[in-house]
Design an enzyme around this catalytic site. Structure first.
Site, PDB file in Angstrom:
ATOM      1  N   ARG A  80       0.840  -1.137   0.050  1.00 57.64           N
ATOM      2  CA  ARG A  80      -0.038  -0.064   0.218  1.00 57.64           C
ATOM      3  C   ARG A  80       1.003   1.317   0.082  1.00 57.64           C
ATOM      4  O   ARG A  80       1.120   1.955   1.006  1.00 57.64           O
ATOM      5  CB  ARG A  80      -1.088   0.019   1.113  1.00 57.64           C
ATOM      6  CG  ARG A  80      -2.131  -1.091   0.710  1.00 57.64           C
ATOM      7  CD  ARG A  80      -3.169  -1.180   1.588  1.00 57.64           C
ATOM      8  NE  ARG A  80      -4.267  -1.684   0.886  1.00 57.64           N
ATOM      9  CZ  ARG A  80      -5.393  -1.973   1.066  1.00 57.64           C
ATOM     10  NH1 ARG A  80      -5.960  -2.001   2.322  1.00 57.64           N
ATOM     11  NH2 ARG A  80      -6.430  -2.238   0.353  1.00 57.64           N
ATOM     12  N   GLN A  96      -0.480   2.195  -6.398  1.00 58.99           N
ATOM     13  CA  GLN A  96      -2.053   2.137  -6.127  1.00 58.99           C
ATOM     14  C   GLN A  96      -3.018   1.787  -7.432  1.00 58.99           C
ATOM     15  O   GLN A  96      -3.874   1.172  -7.607  1.00 58.99           O
ATOM     16  CB  GLN A  96      -2.466   3.653  -6.055  1.00 58.99           C
ATOM     17  CG  GLN A  96      -2.494   4.071  -4.600  1.00 58.99           C
ATOM     18  CD  GLN A  96      -2.779   5.347  -4.295  1.00 58.99           C
ATOM     19  OE1 GLN A  96      -3.041   6.252  -5.032  1.00 58.99           O
ATOM     20  NE2 GLN A  96      -2.745   5.945  -2.933  1.00 58.99           N
ATOM     21  N   TYR A 101      -3.329  -0.577   8.182  1.00 64.30           N
ATOM     22  CA  TYR A 101      -4.203  -1.571   8.526  1.00 64.30           C
ATOM     23  C   TYR A 101      -4.322  -1.695  10.208  1.00 64.30           C
ATOM     24  O   TYR A 101      -3.761  -1.055  10.850  1.00 64.30           O
ATOM     25  CB  TYR A 101      -3.688  -3.039   8.084  1.00 64.30           C
ATOM     26  CG  TYR A 101      -3.885  -3.367   6.630  1.00 64.30           C
ATOM     27  CD1 TYR A 101      -4.815  -3.660   6.109  1.00 64.30           C
ATOM     28  CD2 TYR A 101      -2.571  -3.489   6.002  1.00 64.30           C
ATOM     29  CE1 TYR A 101      -4.915  -3.835   4.723  1.00 64.30           C
ATOM     30  CE2 TYR A 101      -2.530  -3.756   4.717  1.00 64.30           C
ATOM     31  CZ  TYR A 101      -3.642  -3.870   4.167  1.00 64.30           C
ATOM     32  OH  TYR A 101      -3.666  -4.159   2.756  1.00 64.30           O
TER      33      TYR A 101
END
Ligand code: NAD
Length: 369
Positions: free
Chosen positions: A122, A127, A228
């Site tokens: 990420r 992306q 996350y």
């Protein structure tokens, strides 16, 4: 290293999978990279792409991929463990390699290189390849629609000659990619929307969509450096359940999306809470495939618990296969642009995207997952 590269689009073998890994429009772009393309017959049918669409984009339609194929693309390449895997091929697919040992054995036995799409890092440069986000966004949108059509109520405030009907209230648990899209969809449909997440950073994003953010005492550092959520302690889990219960019981619909990568989804809605919800309430548990956020969820089913409908959808993005395939195909193309150089496959392990995604190289496991 192969001189001429052939890419093969595998037909999905899971009967509930409607998506296709490459759409006809991208076949042209792949050919422009110097590759030839084989597509298994009828691969795109369920997503709305015909064999003729692929042929007119320059692909060859085949019954099964030939042994010439060097790169195989799929949504789930390992659904059928008894498939004939093309030896030495590079496979680009979403996988369960983290939990399914058979996939590792298939890669070893067939000397496969595996680019696992769930491991796209990420970072800004990756992306374009981020298949988890592209598919989660669609799942969130679809979950918003499912909640709306399952309710026996209007979503917006309705002022009619026959009286005023208040808006429905929708609670979204987990405000990552899917949750934020569910919030945006429910807002657009006119509901009163509340969002919750253990990552405090999500609060601003929830509010920027015009929804209300609720937050309990968040005692720990809840976010990893990758953005996350971290798994919570037992004590925090218990106080979270108590905190949420009050909001769940006030809601007409709950859309739950909370997940922790590689772990079972956290329970946020207990069975006892479902049983106390207003009759006619709805729960859409997007996390059903990873165990579910609701104790009453049954994967792939919609169950009635004392008047509340609990949906445990298996694969919401597959229900919007046309667009879901367009974005997944673009994600794969983003990877091809990195690994194809002058018609050749060039795997640069110094590239952090490749380093994160390439789980097997020529049958050898190179990262622990
Ligand atoms: P995910 O699918 O792993 O989880 C969904 C959401 O559930 C997350 O927001 C998580 O915080 C939340 N959650 C987990 N446990 C919870 C609990 N017990 N209670 C409440 N909520 C809980 O996450 P995701 O949608 O893939 O995204 C996670 C983050 O990564 C987000 O911040 C997102 O914006 C970010 N992201 C960054 C990039 C990038 O930089 N390229 C791309 C995509 C996503």
């Amino acid at each position: 290293m192969a001189e001429y590269i052939t890419l093969g689009v595998k037909k999905e073998e899971d009967p509930s999978e409607n998506r296709v890994s490459i759409v006809p429009k991208d076949v042209k772009s792949i050919i422009n990279l110097g590759l030839s393309v084989e597509v298994e017959e009828d691969s795109g049918n369920r997503a709305g792409y015909t064999n003729e669409d692929y042929e007119s984009s320059g692909a060859k339609i085949v019954k099964t991929l030939s042994s010439k194929v060097n790169i195989v693309t799929a949504l789930n390449a390992f659904y059928n463990k008894k498939s004939d895997f093309i030896k030495n091929a590079s496979v680009i697919s979403l996988t369960d390699v983290r939990t399914d040992e058979d996939i590792s054995n298939i890669c070893k036995n067939n000397e496969l290189s595996l680019f696992a799409m769930e491991f796209v890092p990420r970072i800004a440069r990756a992306q374009k390849l981020d298949a988890l986000s592209s598919q989660a966004s669609i799942a969130g949108y679809r979950a918003g629609l499912l909640a709306a059509t399952s309710l026996k109520k209007y979503l917006p405030l309705m002022m009619t000659a026959a009286g005023t009907i208040p808006p429905s209230s929708i609670l979204v648990l987990g405000a990552g990619v899917a949750g934020l899209q569910a919030i945006a969809t429910a807002k657009r449909l006119g509901a009163e929307v509340t969002g919750y997440d253990i990552r405090l950073a999500a609060g601003e994003q929830i509010e920027s969509l015009g929804a209300k953010f609720i937050s309990d005492e968040i005692p720990e550092d809840t976010e990893t450096s990758g953005g996350y959520a971290k798994e919570q302690s037992k004590d925090s889990q218990i106080s979270q359940l108590e905190f949420l219960k009050e909001y769940i019981l006030k809601s007409d619909a709950v859309i739950s999306t909370a997940a922790i990568p590689g772990r079972k989804a956290p329970i946020l809605i207990e069975k006892d809470t479902v049983e106390q919800m207003k009759p006619g309430s709805v729960i859409v548990d997007i996390s059903a495939p990873s165990g579910g956020n609701c104790e009453s969820t049954i994967l792939g089913e919609s169950v009635d618990v004392k008047g509340t409908t609990v949906h445990g959808p298996k694969n919401l993005s597959s229900e919007m296969a046309y667009d879901a395939s367009i974005v997944y195909s673009k994600n794969i193309f983003g990877l091809l642009e990195i690994i194809i150089n002058e018609n050749k496959l060039e795997i640069n392990l110094e590239d952090e995207i490749i380093d994160a995604m390439l789980v097997f190289q020529d049958g050898k496991k190179r990262i622990e997952v």
